[in-house]
Design a protein around this motif. Sequence first.
Motif, PDB file in Angstrom:
ATOM      1  N   TYR A 143       0.832  -1.196   0.000  1.00 12.10           N
ATOM      2  CA  TYR A 143       0.000   0.000   0.000  1.00 12.10           C
ATOM      3  C   TYR A 143       0.871   1.251   0.000  1.00 12.10           C
ATOM      4  CZ  TYR A 143      -3.229  -3.575   1.644  1.00 12.10           C
ATOM      5  OH  TYR A 143      -3.979  -4.721   1.767  1.00 12.10           O
ATOM      6  N   LEU A 144       0.497   2.238  -0.810  1.00 11.74           N
ATOM      7  CA  LEU A 144       1.180   3.529  -0.830  1.00 11.74           C
ATOM      8  C   LEU A 144       0.548   4.411   0.236  1.00 11.74           C
ATOM      9  CD1 LEU A 144       3.152   5.606  -1.947  1.00 11.74           C
ATOM     10  CD2 LEU A 144       1.503   6.093  -3.766  1.00 11.74           C
ATOM     11  N   VAL A 145       1.353   4.829   1.199  1.00  8.50           N
ATOM     12  CA  VAL A 145       0.869   5.632   2.321  1.00  8.50           C
ATOM     13  C   VAL A 145       0.569   7.050   1.830  1.00  8.50           C
ATOM     14  CG1 VAL A 145       1.366   6.470   4.643  1.00  8.50           C
ATOM     15  CG2 VAL A 145       2.249   4.242   3.913  1.00  8.50           C
ATOM     16  N   GLY A 146      -0.623   7.517   2.162  1.00  2.51           N
ATOM     17  CA  GLY A 146      -1.075   8.830   1.741  1.00  2.51           C
ATOM     18  C   GLY A 146      -1.992   8.761   0.540  1.00  2.51           C
ATOM     19  N   GLU A 147      -1.906   7.677  -0.228  1.00  7.05           N
ATOM     20  CA  GLU A 147      -2.792   7.498  -1.385  1.00  7.05           C
ATOM     21  C   GLU A 147      -3.765   6.350  -1.149  1.00  7.05           C
ATOM     22  OE1 GLU A 147      -2.169   5.973  -5.864  1.00  7.05           O
ATOM     23  OE2 GLU A 147      -1.064   7.803  -5.356  1.00  7.05           O
ATOM     24  N   GLU A 148      -3.264   5.206  -0.715  1.00  4.43           N
ATOM     25  CA  GLU A 148      -4.126   4.044  -0.491  1.00  4.43           C
ATOM     26  C   GLU A 148      -4.481   3.879   0.986  1.00  4.43           C
ATOM     27  OE1 GLU A 148      -2.782   1.148  -4.071  1.00  4.43           O
ATOM     28  OE2 GLU A 148      -1.322   1.434  -2.483  1.00  4.43           O
TER      29      GLU A 148
ATOM     30  N   LEU B 176       8.706   0.600   3.302  1.00  7.99           N
ATOM     31  CA  LEU B 176       9.593   0.666   2.140  1.00  7.99           C
ATOM     32  C   LEU B 176       9.726   2.079   1.590  1.00  7.99           C
ATOM     33  CD1 LEU B 176       7.965  -2.397   0.343  1.00  7.99           C
ATOM     34  CD2 LEU B 176      10.054  -2.425   1.710  1.00  7.99           C
ATOM     35  N   LYS B 177      10.920   2.415   1.095  1.00 13.48           N
ATOM     36  CA  LYS B 177      11.163   3.710   0.447  1.00 13.48           C
ATOM     37  C   LYS B 177      10.464   3.785  -0.904  1.00 13.48           C
ATOM     38  CE  LYS B 177      15.877   3.713   2.064  1.00 13.48           C
ATOM     39  NZ  LYS B 177      17.286   3.781   1.680  1.00 13.48           N
ATOM     40  N   ASN B 178      10.374   2.643  -1.574  1.00  9.47           N
ATOM     41  CA  ASN B 178       9.766   2.574  -2.905  1.00  9.47           C
ATOM     42  C   ASN B 178       9.258   1.152  -3.133  1.00  9.47           C
ATOM     43  OD1 ASN B 178      11.970   0.929  -3.969  1.00  9.47           O
ATOM     44  ND2 ASN B 178      13.183   2.810  -3.930  1.00  9.47           N
TER      45      ASN B 178
ATOM     46  N   ALA C 103      15.396  -0.974  -0.426  1.00  4.24           N
ATOM     47  CA  ALA C 103      14.175  -0.176  -0.268  1.00  4.24           C
ATOM     48  C   ALA C 103      13.593  -0.300   1.138  1.00  4.24           C
ATOM     49  CB  ALA C 103      13.130  -0.594  -1.290  1.00  4.24           C
ATOM     50  N   ILE C 104      14.024  -1.305   1.906  1.00  2.00           N
ATOM     51  CA  ILE C 104      13.454  -1.550   3.241  1.00  2.00           C
ATOM     52  C   ILE C 104      13.940  -0.495   4.233  1.00  2.00           C
ATOM     53  CG2 ILE C 104      13.335  -3.167   5.173  1.00  2.00           C
ATOM     54  CD1 ILE C 104      13.664  -5.444   3.120  1.00  2.00           C
ATOM     55  N   ILE C 105      12.976   0.167   4.869  1.00  2.00           N
ATOM     56  CA  ILE C 105      13.261   1.116   5.942  1.00  2.00           C
ATOM     57  C   ILE C 105      13.284   0.355   7.270  1.00  2.00           C
ATOM     58  CG2 ILE C 105      12.410   3.139   7.202  1.00  2.00           C
ATOM     59  CD1 ILE C 105      10.989   3.956   4.534  1.00  2.00           C
ATOM     60  N   ALA C 106      12.265  -0.474   7.464  1.00  2.00           N
ATOM     61  CA  ALA C 106      12.147  -1.323   8.661  1.00  2.00           C
ATOM     62  C   ALA C 106      11.209  -2.474   8.304  1.00  2.00           C
ATOM     63  CB  ALA C 106      11.586  -0.526   9.832  1.00  2.00           C
ATOM     64  N   ASN C 107      11.383  -3.612   8.981  1.00  2.00           N
ATOM     65  CA  ASN C 107      10.494  -4.747   8.735  1.00  2.00           C
ATOM     66  C   ASN C 107      10.487  -5.663   9.948  1.00  2.00           C
ATOM     67  OD1 ASN C 107      13.008  -5.951   8.487  1.00  2.00           O
ATOM     68  ND2 ASN C 107      12.548  -7.010   6.573  1.00  2.00           N
ATOM     69  N   GLY C 108       9.599  -6.629   9.913  1.00  2.00           N
ATOM     70  CA  GLY C 108       9.540  -7.570  11.018  1.00  2.00           C
ATOM     71  C   GLY C 108       8.684  -8.774  10.706  1.00  2.00           C
ATOM     72  N   ASN C 109       8.967  -9.867  11.419  1.00  2.00           N
ATOM     73  CA  ASN C 109       8.155 -11.081  11.405  1.00  2.00           C
ATOM     74  C   ASN C 109       7.585 -11.218  12.805  1.00  2.00           C
ATOM     75  OD1 ASN C 109       8.546 -12.398   8.748  1.00  2.00           O
ATOM     76  ND2 ASN C 109      10.690 -12.321   9.346  1.00  2.00           N
ATOM     77  N   VAL C 110       6.280 -11.277  12.920  1.00  2.00           N
ATOM     78  CA  VAL C 110       5.654 -11.313  14.244  1.00  2.00           C
ATOM     79  C   VAL C 110       4.618 -12.427  14.318  1.00  2.00           C
ATOM     80  CG1 VAL C 110       6.049  -8.876  14.689  1.00  2.00           C
ATOM     81  CG2 VAL C 110       3.947  -9.560  13.573  1.00  2.00           C
TER      82      VAL C 110
ATOM     83  N   GLU D 173       4.171  -2.872   3.178  1.00  2.00           N
ATOM     84  CA  GLU D 173       3.933  -4.219   2.663  1.00  2.00           C
ATOM     85  C   GLU D 173       3.613  -5.136   3.823  1.00  2.00           C
ATOM     86  OE1 GLU D 173       6.542  -7.652   0.462  1.00  2.00           O
ATOM     87  OE2 GLU D 173       6.841  -5.589  -0.175  1.00  2.00           O
ATOM     88  N   THR D 174       2.630  -5.993   3.621  1.00  2.00           N
ATOM     89  CA  THR D 174       2.223  -6.921   4.669  1.00  2.00           C
ATOM     90  C   THR D 174       1.846  -8.260   4.044  1.00  2.00           C
ATOM     91  OG1 THR D 174       0.603  -7.286   6.441  1.00  2.00           O
ATOM     92  CG2 THR D 174      -0.098  -5.894   4.624  1.00  2.00           C
ATOM     93  N   SER D 175       2.152  -9.333   4.776  1.00  2.00           N
ATOM     94  CA  SER D 175       1.864 -10.667   4.266  1.00  2.00           C
ATOM     95  C   SER D 175       1.590 -11.612   5.429  1.00  2.00           C
ATOM     96  CB  SER D 175       3.061 -11.174   3.451  1.00  2.00           C
ATOM     97  OG  SER D 175       2.850 -12.509   3.028  1.00  2.00           O
ATOM     98  N   GLY D 176       0.489 -12.346   5.360  1.00  2.00           N
ATOM     99  CA  GLY D 176       0.160 -13.343   6.373  1.00  2.00           C
ATOM    100  C   GLY D 176      -0.342 -12.760   7.681  1.00  2.00           C
ATOM    101  N   CYS D 177      -0.721 -11.499   7.677  1.00  2.00           N
ATOM    102  CA  CYS D 177      -1.190 -10.840   8.902  1.00  2.00           C
ATOM    103  C   CYS D 177      -2.710 -10.725   8.896  1.00  2.00           C
ATOM    104  CB  CYS D 177      -0.608  -9.434   9.015  1.00  2.00           C
ATOM    105  SG  CYS D 177       1.203  -9.367   8.960  1.00  2.00           S
ATOM    106  N   GLN D 178      -3.272 -10.570  10.074  1.00  2.00           N
ATOM    107  CA  GLN D 178      -4.679 -10.217  10.155  1.00  2.00           C
ATOM    108  C   GLN D 178      -4.815  -8.759   9.723  1.00  2.00           C
ATOM    109  OE1 GLN D 178      -6.710 -11.449  13.778  1.00  2.00           O
ATOM    110  NE2 GLN D 178      -5.115 -12.962  14.173  1.00  2.00           N
ATOM    111  N   ASP D 179      -6.051  -8.306   9.539  1.00  2.00           N
ATOM    112  CA  ASP D 179      -6.282  -6.933   9.085  1.00  2.00           C
ATOM    113  C   ASP D 179      -5.568  -5.922   9.972  1.00  2.00           C
ATOM    114  OD1 ASP D 179      -7.864  -7.949   7.098  1.00  2.00           O
ATOM    115  OD2 ASP D 179      -9.760  -7.282   7.966  1.00  2.00           O
ATOM    116  N   TRP D 180      -5.148  -4.829   9.352  1.00  2.00           N
ATOM    117  CA  TRP D 180      -4.509  -3.710  10.047  1.00  2.00           C
ATOM    118  C   TRP D 180      -5.545  -2.613  10.251  1.00  2.00           C
ATOM    119  CZ3 TRP D 180       0.640  -3.667  11.559  1.00  2.00           C
ATOM    120  CH2 TRP D 180       1.434  -4.698  11.074  1.00  2.00           C
TER     121      TRP D 180
END
Length: 133
Positions: free
Chosen positions: A65-70, A91-93, A100-107, A122-129
């Motif tokens: 998702y693009l922050v500020g647009e989506e 992500l930066k882009n 491009a990764i600014i920060a990330n995590g597996n939780v 970017e998100t994968s395998g997570c419940q809704d945010w």
Amino acid sequence: MIIGVGIGAGGETGTSASPRPIVTVTETTQAESAPAATETVTAEPVVDSEGEDGPQTTFSGDGQYLVGEEIKPGTYKTAGADGPNCYWARLKNASGELTAIIANGNVQGQTRVTVKKGEFFETSGCQDWKRVG
């Protein structure tokens, strides 16, 4: 120039008094069309209501998702993994490159992430945010 003046003068009978009513009529025509244009602009609030549907404050746990647009900038929270693992990345882009990764995590459990306008989330395998701040 001489041809244009000659045509203008030749098409009208009379002296300089004739062009003034033409200019007045032209101005009146423009003035009459201006309210119509104003009415059209006034009738476009539909665009504003569509804009309200723009950036979301709740979104799926899978996607980019693009922050500020989506999605709106801010702090988001998820209850955690919707399967074996929940991955997120700021992500930066959208290049897909590691740089491009600014920060990330597996939780596994609940987590919060703050995203800024212009970043990609970017998100994968997570419940809704859901936006919480």
